[in-house]
Design a protein around this motif. Structure first.
Motif, PDB file in Angstrom:
ATOM      1  N   GLY A  11       0.800  -1.219   0.000  1.00  7.17           N
ATOM      2  CA  GLY A  11       0.000   0.000   0.000  1.00  7.17           C
ATOM      3  C   GLY A  11       0.834   1.270   0.000  1.00  7.17           C
ATOM      4  N   LYS A  12       2.148   1.144   0.059  1.00  9.26           N
ATOM      5  CA  LYS A  12       3.032   2.304   0.046  1.00  9.26           C
ATOM      6  C   LYS A  12       3.461   2.615  -1.381  1.00  9.26           C
ATOM      7  CE  LYS A  12       4.884   1.109   4.617  1.00  9.26           C
ATOM      8  NZ  LYS A  12       6.109   0.779   5.387  1.00  9.26           N
ATOM      9  N   THR A  13       4.086   3.756  -1.566  1.00  3.39           N
ATOM     10  CA  THR A  13       4.646   4.137  -2.858  1.00  3.39           C
ATOM     11  C   THR A  13       6.143   4.363  -2.687  1.00  3.39           C
ATOM     12  OG1 THR A  13       2.611   5.163  -3.652  1.00  3.39           O
ATOM     13  CG2 THR A  13       4.657   5.858  -4.695  1.00  3.39           C
ATOM     14  N   GLY A  14       6.923   3.701  -3.481  1.00  2.17           N
ATOM     15  CA  GLY A  14       8.362   3.850  -3.365  1.00  2.17           C
ATOM     16  C   GLY A  14       9.086   2.922  -4.317  1.00  2.17           C
ATOM     17  N   VAL A  15      10.406   3.099  -4.378  1.00  4.54           N
ATOM     18  CA  VAL A  15      11.237   2.247  -5.220  1.00  4.54           C
ATOM     19  C   VAL A  15      12.568   2.031  -4.516  1.00  4.54           C
ATOM     20  CG1 VAL A  15      12.138   4.242  -6.507  1.00  4.54           C
ATOM     21  CG2 VAL A  15      12.261   1.940  -7.523  1.00  4.54           C
ATOM     22  N   SER A  16      13.080   0.836  -4.606  1.00  2.35           N
ATOM     23  CA  SER A  16      14.392   0.505  -4.070  1.00  2.35           C
ATOM     24  C   SER A  16      15.074  -0.438  -5.046  1.00  2.35           C
ATOM     25  CB  SER A  16      14.285  -0.129  -2.679  1.00  2.35           C
ATOM     26  OG  SER A  16      13.576  -1.353  -2.747  1.00  2.35           O
ATOM     27  N   GLY A  17      16.372  -0.521  -4.917  1.00  2.00           N
ATOM     28  CA  GLY A  17      17.106  -1.392  -5.823  1.00  2.00           C
ATOM     29  C   GLY A  17      18.551  -1.514  -5.412  1.00  2.00           C
ATOM     30  N   SER A  18      19.281  -2.350  -6.126  1.00  2.94           N
ATOM     31  CA  SER A  18      20.691  -2.547  -5.829  1.00  2.94           C
ATOM     32  C   SER A  18      21.432  -2.956  -7.088  1.00  2.94           C
ATOM     33  CB  SER A  18      20.875  -3.609  -4.742  1.00  2.94           C
ATOM     34  OG  SER A  18      20.382  -4.864  -5.187  1.00  2.94           O
ATOM     35  N   PHE A  19      22.706  -2.609  -7.108  1.00  2.00           N
ATOM     36  CA  PHE A  19      23.605  -2.985  -8.192  1.00  2.00           C
ATOM     37  C   PHE A  19      24.849  -3.596  -7.554  1.00  2.00           C
ATOM     38  CE2 PHE A  19      21.202   0.769  -9.299  1.00  2.00           C
ATOM     39  CZ  PHE A  19      20.602   0.410 -10.498  1.00  2.00           C
ATOM     40  N   THR A  20      25.206  -4.796  -7.971  1.00  2.00           N
ATOM     41  CA  THR A  20      26.325  -5.505  -7.366  1.00  2.00           C
ATOM     42  C   THR A  20      27.328  -5.913  -8.429  1.00  2.00           C
ATOM     43  OG1 THR A  20      24.910  -6.401  -5.613  1.00  2.00           O
ATOM     44  CG2 THR A  20      27.013  -7.496  -5.970  1.00  2.00           C
ATOM     45  N   TYR A  21      28.607  -5.692  -8.117  1.00  2.00           N
ATOM     46  CA  TYR A  21      29.678  -6.210  -8.979  1.00  2.00           C
ATOM     47  C   TYR A  21      30.705  -6.895  -8.089  1.00  2.00           C
ATOM     48  CZ  TYR A  21      33.290  -6.785 -12.423  1.00  2.00           C
ATOM     49  OH  TYR A  21      34.220  -7.347 -13.271  1.00  2.00           O
ATOM     50  N   GLY A  22      31.205  -8.054  -8.549  1.00  2.00           N
ATOM     51  CA  GLY A  22      32.155  -8.787  -7.738  1.00  2.00           C
ATOM     52  C   GLY A  22      33.164  -9.533  -8.575  1.00  2.00           C
ATOM     53  N   LEU A  23      34.077 -10.194  -7.870  1.00  2.00           N
ATOM     54  CA  LEU A  23      35.070 -11.007  -8.548  1.00  2.00           C
ATOM     55  C   LEU A  23      34.393 -12.114  -9.355  1.00  2.00           C
ATOM     56  CD1 LEU A  23      37.863 -11.391  -5.828  1.00  2.00           C
ATOM     57  CD2 LEU A  23      37.765  -9.792  -7.750  1.00  2.00           C
ATOM     58  N   TYR A  24      35.145 -12.652 -10.272  1.00  2.00           N
ATOM     59  CA  TYR A  24      34.653 -13.641 -11.234  1.00  2.00           C
ATOM     60  C   TYR A  24      33.543 -13.040 -12.081  1.00  2.00           C
ATOM     61  CZ  TYR A  24      37.149 -16.395  -7.786  1.00  2.00           C
ATOM     62  OH  TYR A  24      38.105 -16.846  -6.907  1.00  2.00           O
ATOM     63  N   ASP A  25      33.680 -11.726 -12.317  1.00  2.00           N
ATOM     64  CA  ASP A  25      32.774 -10.986 -13.201  1.00  2.00           C
ATOM     65  C   ASP A  25      31.314 -11.176 -12.802  1.00  2.00           C
ATOM     66  OD1 ASP A  25      32.456  -9.163 -15.261  1.00  2.00           O
ATOM     67  OD2 ASP A  25      32.129 -10.714 -16.768  1.00  2.00           O
ATOM     68  N   PHE A  26      31.066 -11.095 -11.501  1.00  2.00           N
ATOM     69  CA  PHE A  26      29.706 -11.222 -10.983  1.00  2.00           C
ATOM     70  C   PHE A  26      28.981  -9.888 -11.127  1.00  2.00           C
ATOM     71  CE2 PHE A  26      26.485 -10.838  -7.726  1.00  2.00           C
ATOM     72  CZ  PHE A  26      25.870 -12.072  -7.710  1.00  2.00           C
ATOM     73  N   LYS A  27      27.813  -9.899 -11.771  1.00  2.00           N
ATOM     74  CA  LYS A  27      27.009  -8.690 -11.966  1.00  2.00           C
ATOM     75  C   LYS A  27      25.555  -9.023 -11.655  1.00  2.00           C
ATOM     76  CE  LYS A  27      28.354  -8.627 -16.229  1.00  2.00           C
ATOM     77  NZ  LYS A  27      29.447  -9.621 -16.238  1.00  2.00           N
ATOM     78  N   ARG A  28      24.926  -8.162 -10.838  1.00  2.00           N
ATOM     79  CA  ARG A  28      23.529  -8.391 -10.470  1.00  2.00           C
ATOM     80  C   ARG A  28      22.826  -7.056 -10.259  1.00  2.00           C
ATOM     81  NH1 ARG A  28      20.162 -12.397  -8.044  1.00  2.00           N
ATOM     82  NH2 ARG A  28      18.533 -11.504  -6.735  1.00  2.00           N
TER      83      ARG A  28
END
Length: 555
Positions: A11-28
């Motif tokens: 019932g709320k209004t909002g946005v959240s998120g994340s960006f991850t980079y790591g060894l072994y070319d990990f991207k999320r």
């Protein structure tokens, strides 16, 4: 075990998120956004991940989208809809071979698979609709319908038999093309009725569940280019992966090794009641009655079967809360495992009655320092009687002649021990034994035939635990670290293949702001070599030292 829960509209209004980079070319990347307009609320979660691996020739790529909606039809009625679509492709990899009962002493990145034949594709679609209605403050009902469609298409990479002896040991590998699809439909109705009984608080819960599943499994074995063999030896300590690796079948035309279609139907009803004997003592009791039916159509062999099982599964418990900060409980539950529960079991199990399980647990919980710190402890026994074992008369058949038992103890401490200082400590002791069995196997080290009886269950550490702590240096800066520990585990049923115990050290540094966070995680700081899981002939190494940087936002 992972309990997957949908992120529903709040019932709320909002946005959240994340960006991850790591060894072994990990991207999320992950985004979570929601809003509400009058009586309709909506929420959308999306995720994308692309990563290489510490294991050679390994990778994973996945993406998913999960929209959800909630309609407040009236003050007492609401309707929710949750959808999920997720796809993933990667590599089927069991890790390194076992050699003389231990994981081979090779670098954890060493790959033994077929480099020109790597495939593991998964496609998942799930839709869930739930209607909730409150007849009054005391009486409510919820009806949930879920449809699931799952597909997994992959090329296996399995070790066949034990490693050879000698100066240049080798191990055989096999490969097969496999496809399994599954379609489920379930309807569950739950009623909750809160009304005093004989002047004491009472909560009555009852409901029903109906569903069907259809499971289709096909497999086709690989061969060399000339079709002469299906096993492919490779050196353990000097593996050479070349383009001459055999080609696996690319489709399911021709002769199949397996082609089975299984249907199951579930009909169940339950009733559960919580009665307050006094304000401090609560009694819980109830039962569930299941009818589970299965039919298998083996399209290439004589493994057709049909089976129906029905049984009550009672449960009960007693809760004592002498004060607001302490509580003690005892619980008991009984369940069963029908012979067709795996949806792919052969017909030699079709006439077997279900296995029986009994669970006993006693425990306590303490909320200390005004609820800032919580301590828990539990002592339990899990018993499986008339477990399925191999017949001593005919090895192609199974009989109910086994017994398994796990005695365990768990303890935990979580919360704030000092201002700005949080801890989470958990410890588990598990004594998982096969008490009775007439099944035998040849030991991978001794070469002798041994009985399962008296052995420890596979992949169960006797001792395991986590110690994690974080400290807020300031309102913005936080540091933390911890140790994950597990004692040795057996990878085979006669306890000759062993995964060594380990302790892994992780750490975190984070910077927090109102609308964003920056966090650095470092895993396996000491670069410990350890193994997450194993089988008689293989062990999967854990991740070596690595790190990931995550930037999160919220508005």
């Amino acid at each position: 075990m992972i309990n997957q829960v949908f992120k529903k509209p709040t019932g709320k209004t909002g946005v959240s998120g994340s960006f991850t980079y790591g060894l072994y070319d990990f991207k999320r990347t992950a985004i979570d956004a929601e809003t509400k307009y009058q009586d309709l609320a909506a929420r959308l979660n999306v995720m994308y991940q692309d990563a290489d691996s510490y294991r050679d020739y390994n990778y994973s790529n996945r993406w998913g989208i999960a929209p959800s909606f909630k309609w407040d039809i009236s003050a007492d009625t609401d309707l929710t809809l949750n959808l999920l679509h997720q796809q993933e492709d990667g590599v089927f990899d069991y890790g390194v071979p076992m050699y003389k009962g231990r994981p081979a002493g090779v670098p954890v990145n060493t790959y033994y698979g077929f480099i020109n034949n790597r495939m593991l594709d998964t496609d998942v679609n799930v839709a869930t609709v739930a209607l909730t209605h409150r007849f009054s403050s005391d009486f409510s009902v919820k009806n949930t319908v879920r449809y699931g469609d799952y597909e997994r298409n992959y090329l296996t990479h399995l070790y066949n038999g034990n490693a050879s002896a000698g100066a240049a040991p080798t191990i055989n590998r096999t490969q097969a093309l496999r496809l399994n699809t599954q379609e489920n439909v379930y309807n569950q109705t739950d009623f909750v009725y809160k009304k005093p009984l004989f002047g004491h608080n009472n909560i009555l819960m009852f409901g029903s569940e109906f569903g069907w599943e259809e499971y289709d499994f096909k497999s086709k074995n690989s061969t060399r280019a000339n079709g002469t063999t299906t096993t492919f030896p490779i050196s353990i300590f000097d593996p050479i992966l070349t383009a001459s690796t055999p080609l696996t079948a690319v489709d399911f035309s021709g002769t199949l090794a397996t082609n089975r279609l299984t249907h199951t139907q579930t009909y169940a009803g339950y009733v559960l009641d919580q009665f307050d004997i006094t304000p401090e003592i609560k009694l819980l009791g109830g039962t569930r009655y299941d009818v589970f039916e299965a039919q298998q159509d083996d399209k290439i062999g004589p493994l057709d079967f049909s089976r129906s099982d029905s049984q009550f599964s009672p449960r009960g418990g007693l809760l004592w809360q002498p004060t607001g900060w302490q509580s003690y409980y005892f619980s008991y539950g009984k369940s069963f495992n029908p012979s067709a529960e795996s949806l792919s079991l052969a017909a030699n199990n079709a006439n077997l009655p279900p296995e029986q399980n009994n669970n006993y647990e006693i425990g306590a919980k303490f909320d200390l320092f005004d609820g800032k710190l919580s301590a828990t402890a539990a002592l339990f026994r899990l018993e499986k009687s008339n477990a399925r074992t191999t017949s001593p008369v005919d090895s192609t058949l199974q009989v109910l002649a086994g017994e398994q038992r796990t005695d365990g103890f768990e303890a935990g401490l979580a919360g704030e021990i000092l201002p700005k200082w949080d801890v989470s400590l958990t410890y588990a002791y598990l004594d998982a034994k096969i008490i009775k069995s007439n099944t035998t196997a040849t030991g991978s080290v001794s070469g002798q035939v041994k009985s399962y009886e008296g052995m420890t269950a596979t992949n169960v550490p006797e001792h395991s635990g986590v110690a994690w702590t974080t400290y807020h240096l300031t309102d913005n800066w936080e540091i933390g670290g911890g140790v994950y520990y597990a004692s040795h585990r057996y990878a085979d049923s006669v306890n000759e293949a062993v995964l060594p115990g380990y302790a892994r050290l992780d750490a975190v540094v984070a910077y927090h702001q109102k609308h964003y966070d920056v966090q650095l995680n470092v895993f396996n700081l000491t670069d410990t070599v350890y193994y997450e899981s194993g089988q008689t002939n293989s062990a999967l190494p854990g991740t070596p030292v690595s790190g990931q940087l995550t930037v999160g936002f919220k508005y």
